[in-house]
Design a protein around this motif. Structure first.
Motif, PDB file in Angstrom:
ATOM      1  N   ALA A  17      29.314  76.081  69.956  1.00 34.89           N
ATOM      2  CA  ALA A  17      28.865  74.672  69.675  1.00 34.89           C
ATOM      3  C   ALA A  17      29.954  73.668  69.972  1.00 34.89           C
ATOM      4  N   PRO A  18      29.511  72.480  70.499  1.00 35.07           N
ATOM      5  CA  PRO A  18      30.514  71.476  70.911  1.00 35.07           C
ATOM      6  C   PRO A  18      31.280  70.799  69.596  1.00 35.07           C
ATOM      7  N   THR A  19      32.586  70.988  69.740  1.00 38.21           N
ATOM      8  CA  THR A  19      33.405  70.475  68.598  1.00 38.21           C
ATOM      9  C   THR A  19      33.708  68.992  68.609  1.00 38.21           C
ATOM     10  N   ARG A  20      33.288  68.239  69.752  1.00 39.77           N
ATOM     11  CA  ARG A  20      33.612  66.693  69.927  1.00 39.77           C
ATOM     12  C   ARG A  20      32.389  66.078  70.665  1.00 39.77           C
ATOM     13  N   LEU A  21      32.396  64.890  70.456  1.00 42.80           N
ATOM     14  CA  LEU A  21      31.493  64.312  71.386  1.00 42.80           C
ATOM     15  C   LEU A  21      31.847  64.052  72.739  1.00 42.80           C
ATOM     16  N   ASP A  22      31.244  64.324  73.761  1.00 38.56           N
ATOM     17  CA  ASP A  22      31.272  64.312  75.075  1.00 38.56           C
ATOM     18  C   ASP A  22      30.620  63.080  75.932  1.00 38.56           C
ATOM     19  N   PRO A  23      31.227  62.073  76.149  1.00 33.28           N
ATOM     20  CA  PRO A  23      30.483  60.921  76.578  1.00 33.28           C
ATOM     21  C   PRO A  23      29.683  61.059  78.097  1.00 33.28           C
ATOM     22  N   ILE A  24      30.373  61.828  78.974  1.00 34.57           N
ATOM     23  CA  ILE A  24      29.814  62.125  79.998  1.00 34.57           C
ATOM     24  C   ILE A  24      28.759  62.969  79.802  1.00 34.57           C
ATOM     25  N   GLN A  25      28.650  63.864  79.103  1.00 35.50           N
ATOM     26  CA  GLN A  25      27.361  64.921  78.931  1.00 35.50           C
ATOM     27  C   GLN A  25      26.459  64.062  78.416  1.00 35.50           C
ATOM     28  N   LEU A  26      26.735  63.151  77.269  1.00 35.08           N
ATOM     29  CA  LEU A  26      25.685  62.349  76.762  1.00 35.08           C
ATOM     30  C   LEU A  26      24.988  61.404  77.650  1.00 35.08           C
ATOM     31  N   PHE A  27      25.838  60.721  78.699  1.00 36.13           N
ATOM     32  CA  PHE A  27      25.145  59.954  79.804  1.00 36.13           C
ATOM     33  C   PHE A  27      24.196  60.825  80.448  1.00 36.13           C
ATOM     34  N   LEU A  28      24.711  62.092  81.131  1.00 33.84           N
ATOM     35  CA  LEU A  28      24.044  62.943  81.938  1.00 33.84           C
ATOM     36  C   LEU A  28      22.565  63.470  81.322  1.00 33.84           C
ATOM     37  N   ASP A  29      22.805  63.658  80.174  1.00 36.72           N
ATOM     38  CA  ASP A  29      21.368  64.021  79.115  1.00 36.72           C
ATOM     39  C   ASP A  29      20.319  62.974  79.002  1.00 36.72           C
ATOM     40  N   ALA A  30      20.891  61.577  79.154  1.00 35.67           N
ATOM     41  CA  ALA A  30      20.062  60.521  78.621  1.00 35.67           C
ATOM     42  C   ALA A  30      19.039  60.288  79.633  1.00 35.67           C
ATOM     43  N   ASP A  31      18.098  59.788  78.974  1.00 38.46           N
ATOM     44  CA  ASP A  31      17.016  59.161  79.803  1.00 38.46           C
ATOM     45  C   ASP A  31      17.403  58.216  80.804  1.00 38.46           C
ATOM     46  N   ILE A  32      16.504  58.087  81.822  1.00 41.82           N
ATOM     47  CA  ILE A  32      16.966  57.285  83.210  1.00 41.82           C
ATOM     48  C   ILE A  32      17.013  55.883  82.828  1.00 41.82           C
ATOM     49  N   VAL A  33      16.320  55.425  81.776  1.00 47.25           N
ATOM     50  CA  VAL A  33      16.306  54.046  81.458  1.00 47.25           C
ATOM     51  C   VAL A  33      17.640  53.602  80.776  1.00 47.25           C
ATOM     52  N   VAL A  34      17.956  54.651  79.683  1.00 47.36           N
ATOM     53  CA  VAL A  34      19.290  54.541  78.927  1.00 47.36           C
ATOM     54  C   VAL A  34      20.515  54.525  79.902  1.00 47.36           C
ATOM     55  N   GLN A  35      20.299  55.366  80.944  1.00 49.50           N
ATOM     56  CA  GLN A  35      21.419  55.763  81.987  1.00 49.50           C
ATOM     57  C   GLN A  35      21.671  54.335  82.627  1.00 49.50           C
ATOM     58  N   ILE A  36      20.363  53.432  83.140  1.00 47.05           N
ATOM     59  CA  ILE A  36      20.736  52.328  83.729  1.00 47.05           C
ATOM     60  C   ILE A  36      21.318  51.267  82.904  1.00 47.05           C
ATOM     61  N   VAL A  37      21.036  51.262  81.687  1.00 45.98           N
ATOM     62  CA  VAL A  37      21.435  50.445  80.646  1.00 45.98           C
ATOM     63  C   VAL A  37      22.896  50.771  80.601  1.00 45.98           C
ATOM     64  N   ILE A  38      23.240  51.693  80.601  1.00 45.75           N
ATOM     65  CA  ILE A  38      24.836  52.373  80.415  1.00 45.75           C
ATOM     66  C   ILE A  38      25.681  51.784  81.589  1.00 45.75           C
ATOM     67  N   ILE A  39      25.002  52.073  82.618  1.00 44.10           N
ATOM     68  CA  ILE A  39      25.866  51.789  83.944  1.00 44.10           C
ATOM     69  C   ILE A  39      25.947  50.115  84.171  1.00 44.10           C
ATOM     70  N   GLY A  40      24.963  49.512  83.817  1.00 47.22           N
ATOM     71  CA  GLY A  40      25.129  47.983  83.820  1.00 47.22           C
ATOM     72  C   GLY A  40      25.976  47.546  82.897  1.00 47.22           C
ATOM     73  N   LEU A  41      26.202  48.033  81.621  1.00 52.44           N
ATOM     74  CA  LEU A  41      27.334  47.645  80.830  1.00 52.44           C
ATOM     75  C   LEU A  41      28.507  47.965  81.007  1.00 52.44           C
ATOM     76  N   LEU A  42      28.867  49.229  81.487  1.00 59.94           N
ATOM     77  CA  LEU A  42      30.012  49.599  82.350  1.00 59.94           C
ATOM     78  C   LEU A  42      30.449  48.756  83.362  1.00 59.94           C
ATOM     79  N   LEU A  43      29.535  48.050  84.335  1.00 61.65           N
ATOM     80  CA  LEU A  43      30.051  47.409  85.575  1.00 61.65           C
ATOM     81  C   LEU A  43      30.332  45.781  84.850  1.00 61.65           C
TER      82      LEU A  43
END
Length: 238
Positions: A17-43
């Motif tokens: 089991a994962p012992t800590r949060l992995d932001p990259i994995q959270l991003f890859l597992d997210a829905d496409i709409v959530v991914q677009i939102v995250i990319i826009g915020l990072l830019l």
């Protein structure tokens, strides 16, 4: 369970089991709409930091040039030697002084029939130039204000979308266990975290850099007042 199946299950490796949060994995597992939102915020966050760094460097350079010009302006009796075209183009203080001197010379060329009106025109010319210089410096800061106020709501949109997706999975699998709901909620909350990551530096930088612009505007105003006083004295002797 047969003995063979039991031994095979015992021998198979158990996924850790994962012992800590992995932001990259959270991003890859997210829905496409959530991914677009995250990319826009990072830019937006990257552009915010580019503005902060660029403005800080530019403001430091502008202050040094303004200080050097003002020292030369007051220590040199030959104004024309100080007001060369290159310095006037690159230096806010030089442009403010040039606006007042240019208006004075136009008034002097026509004859100083009304000194008070000429003084008022000189003051108005320099005040207008001070406003132009302040607006030019503060132009990109509007993006910081927009990011600081909008980014949390954009992240909240990603959160709402992720939670809606979690409820959809509950209905699809007919299972309301935490194992079904937790991944979608984690992805949703990650969008909120990215929104705050973009907004907080933008708000702090906007307040700090706006104060810097206001302080420099006050400095230009004081310099313009001194130039106006000097021009008024010359008008009295004309």
């Amino acid at each position: 369970m047969t003995l063979t199946a039991f031994l095979a299950a015992a021998a198979s490796p158990v996924a850790a089991a994962p012992t800590r949060l992995d932001p990259i994995q959270l991003f890859l597992d997210a829905d496409i709409v959530v991914q677009i939102v995250i990319i826009g915020l990072l830019l937006a966050s990257i552009w915010t930091w580019a503005i902060i760094i660029g403005f800080t460097l530019r403001m430091g350079r502008t202050r040094r040039h303004a200080r050097k010009f003002e020292d030369d302006f007051w220590s040199n009796s030959d104004v024309d030697s100080v007001m060369d075209s290159r310095r006037t183009k690159e230096n806010p203080s030089a442009r403010v002084a040039a606006a007042g001197i240019s208006e004075y010379r136009r008034s002097h060329k026509k004859g100083l029939r009304d000194r008070e009106a000429a003084r008022a025109r000189v003051a108005q010319a320099m005040e207008g130039q001070v406003a132009v210089e302040s607006d030019t410096l503060a132009d990109r800061l509007n993006f910081l204000a927009t990011t600081g106020s909008v980014a949390p709501f954009v992240g909240l949109f990603g959160t709402v979308w992720g939670i809606m997706n979690s409820f959809f999975q509950i209905g699809l699998q007919q299972n309301s266990s935490l194992a079904v709901v937790a991944p979608g909620i984690a992805e949703a909350l990650f969008a909120t975290a990215v929104g705050l990551f973009a907004a907080i530096p933008a708000v702090i930088a906007y307040n700090r850099l706006s104060n810097t612009v206001n302080g420099f505007e006050a400095r230009l105003t004081r310099f313009a007042d001194r130039v106006h006083s000097q021009i008024s004295r010359e008008m009295e002797g004309a």
